[in-house]
Design an enzyme around this catalytic site. Sequence first.
Site, PDB file in Angstrom:
ATOM      1  N   GLU A  80     -35.458 -66.867 -15.423  1.00 51.05           N
ATOM      2  CA  GLU A  80     -34.675 -65.809 -16.083  1.00 51.05           C
ATOM      3  C   GLU A  80     -33.517 -66.383 -16.899  1.00 51.05           C
ATOM      4  O   GLU A  80     -32.686 -67.129 -16.372  1.00 51.05           O
ATOM      5  CB  GLU A  80     -34.127 -64.855 -15.005  1.00 51.05           C
ATOM      6  CG  GLU A  80     -33.407 -63.658 -15.597  1.00 51.05           C
ATOM      7  CD  GLU A  80     -32.887 -62.697 -14.527  1.00 51.05           C
ATOM      8  OE1 GLU A  80     -33.467 -62.632 -13.428  1.00 51.05           O
ATOM      9  OE2 GLU A  80     -31.894 -62.020 -14.807  1.00 51.05           O
ATOM     10  N   LYS A 255     -29.240 -58.434  -5.672  1.00 48.45           N
ATOM     11  CA  LYS A 255     -30.196 -59.223  -6.472  1.00 48.45           C
ATOM     12  C   LYS A 255     -29.428 -60.272  -7.270  1.00 48.45           C
ATOM     13  O   LYS A 255     -29.899 -61.393  -7.458  1.00 48.45           O
ATOM     14  CB  LYS A 255     -30.987 -58.294  -7.396  1.00 48.45           C
ATOM     15  CG  LYS A 255     -32.238 -58.927  -7.999  1.00 48.45           C
ATOM     16  CD  LYS A 255     -32.048 -59.461  -9.398  1.00 48.45           C
ATOM     17  CE  LYS A 255     -33.341 -59.999  -9.979  1.00 48.45           C
ATOM     18  NZ  LYS A 255     -33.177 -60.550 -11.329  1.00 48.45           N
ATOM     19  N   ASP A 271     -38.419 -72.116   1.191  1.00 49.12           N
ATOM     20  CA  ASP A 271     -39.174 -70.866   1.213  1.00 49.12           C
ATOM     21  C   ASP A 271     -38.224 -69.721   0.824  1.00 49.12           C
ATOM     22  O   ASP A 271     -37.516 -69.166   1.665  1.00 49.12           O
ATOM     23  CB  ASP A 271     -39.737 -70.675   2.629  1.00 49.12           C
ATOM     24  CG  ASP A 271     -40.552 -69.403   2.787  1.00 49.12           C
ATOM     25  OD1 ASP A 271     -40.485 -68.525   1.889  1.00 49.12           O
ATOM     26  OD2 ASP A 271     -41.234 -69.264   3.805  1.00 49.12           O
ATOM     27  N   HIS A 368     -27.491 -62.531 -22.876  1.00 48.84           N
ATOM     28  CA  HIS A 368     -28.897 -62.437 -22.492  1.00 48.84           C
ATOM     29  C   HIS A 368     -29.789 -62.443 -23.730  1.00 48.84           C
ATOM     30  O   HIS A 368     -30.779 -63.149 -23.800  1.00 48.84           O
ATOM     31  CB  HIS A 368     -29.073 -61.135 -21.717  1.00 48.84           C
ATOM     32  CG  HIS A 368     -30.229 -61.145 -20.793  1.00 48.84           C
ATOM     33  ND1 HIS A 368     -30.196 -61.794 -19.582  1.00 48.84           N
ATOM     34  CD2 HIS A 368     -31.456 -60.605 -20.904  1.00 48.84           C
ATOM     35  CE1 HIS A 368     -31.356 -61.638 -18.989  1.00 48.84           C
ATOM     36  NE2 HIS A 368     -32.143 -60.927 -19.776  1.00 48.84           N
TER      37      HIS A 368
HETATM   38  C1  MEV Z   1     -30.059 -59.657 -13.339  1.00 53.34           C
HETATM   39  O1  MEV Z   1     -31.057 -60.539 -12.919  1.00 53.34           O
HETATM   40  C2  MEV Z   1     -28.970 -59.575 -12.289  1.00 53.34           C
HETATM   41  C3  MEV Z   1     -27.899 -58.529 -12.549  1.00 53.34           C
HETATM   42  O2  MEV Z   1     -28.528 -57.266 -12.759  1.00 53.34           O
HETATM   43  C4  MEV Z   1     -27.046 -58.475 -11.307  1.00 53.34           C
HETATM   44  C5  MEV Z   1     -26.082 -57.330 -11.292  1.00 53.34           C
HETATM   45  O3  MEV Z   1     -26.348 -56.290 -11.899  1.00 53.34           O
HETATM   46  O4  MEV Z   1     -25.045 -57.485 -10.607  1.00 53.34           O
HETATM   47  C6  MEV Z   1     -27.110 -58.845 -13.766  1.00 53.34           C
END
Ligand code: MEV
Length: 415
Positions: A80, A255, A271, A368
């Site tokens: 990513e 995430k 893992d 991004h």
């Molecule tokens: C993207 O991979 C992760 C984000 O969405 C985390 C977040 O929103 O805090 C940018």
Amino acid sequence: MEKFSGFYKLSIEERMKLLKSECGVTDEEAKTLLDSGALTLETANRMVENVVGATHIPLGIVPGFLVNGREYVVPMAIEEPSVIAAASKGAKLARESGGFSAEADEPVMLGQVQIVGVGKDALKKFEENRDEIYSGAKELCSQMEKYGGGLRGMGARIIESSRGSMLIAEFAVDVRDAMGANTVNTMLEGVAPLIVSKCGGKARLRILTNLALLRKARARCTWKKGILSEEEIEGVLDAYELAANDIYRCSTHNKGSMNGIDAVAVATGNDWRAVEAGAHAFAAMGGYKPLTRFYKDAKGNLVGEIELPLAVGTIGGSIKTNPVAPIALKILGVKDARELSMVMAAVGLAQNFAALRALSTEGIQAGHMKLHGANIAIIAGATPDEVEEVAARLAKDKEYSVENAKKILKELRGE
Ligand code: MEV
């Protein structure tokens, strides 16, 4: 750290020179890295079943991750865009604020033996035979004792289910620098018949739990007011508050932390699914919550903390067979699995902080889309010399399509 300044501007060959001089990467290891990992089909075929090829993901590094007073060069494997850049930003602002402090529990894994069809006295029988069952389990993981590990504890409980009473025997094993799945699972399969012989019933599952609650790592950083603007501090706090009060946001918040943690797990041959399972189960204990916590201290600085189970190893099967993992571990330079988990916790905190800072202020799309534009340029057939210009024009047009990139390329080439 000065040696690594402007690392992102260097060519891959120049970066490799630095890895050789600063991290002890050998010519042979550099060749493996430059050969995109060099996982031979023969090795791949030994790692998993039904092999028809191997796939690659990019490996990057974040230099200057200051944890417990030591600067680490952190390897991250991830497909990513922006994750490595965000980790670098979080690490830089942390370094300017004095860095991360981190700690980790002893590497103790938990495993369960499920015995079904037991009578009402199963728990009593377990307790009556505690010493013998404990000795049996201890003997089965005695090979860990020469490394300083071994059995650390044992318990049992009854779960009443729609299929009747189940005796759940639980074992805690110090697995030292391994992730520990094989050690624990082998022991559990070995001890299960002994438990059945003493308590009755039938053994079903004999498997570790990924909720490695005794193997947590924690990291903390105080981002200083002045290094962060008031707006950035308030922005992170508002963002955190949403995650703490709303599961839809909390999932994405976590995430963000796992982006960094998983990338180090993948780079070091660990893992990452086990790490993910443990992290989210931990976050869900008592209601799904953020893995991190942010607040302001008395001086108005921003304090960030993270805590999560991190069952990762520096030795063991897949780490040895994966050609890149030992090199990544060498670059990182950790002495054992606990130290690895501490650095990973710091990376998770930096990653989450960087995402919240960017999201709550300038937004993340600009950075991004810059990388996204470069990817589209490559897909459209841009040469390395053309990529930057095409990406810049895509950004200017605000139209990120392969068709547009092809059109721009034609113009640039005067076709
Ligand atoms: C993207 O991979 C992760 C984000 O969405 C985390 C977040 O929103 O805090 C940018």
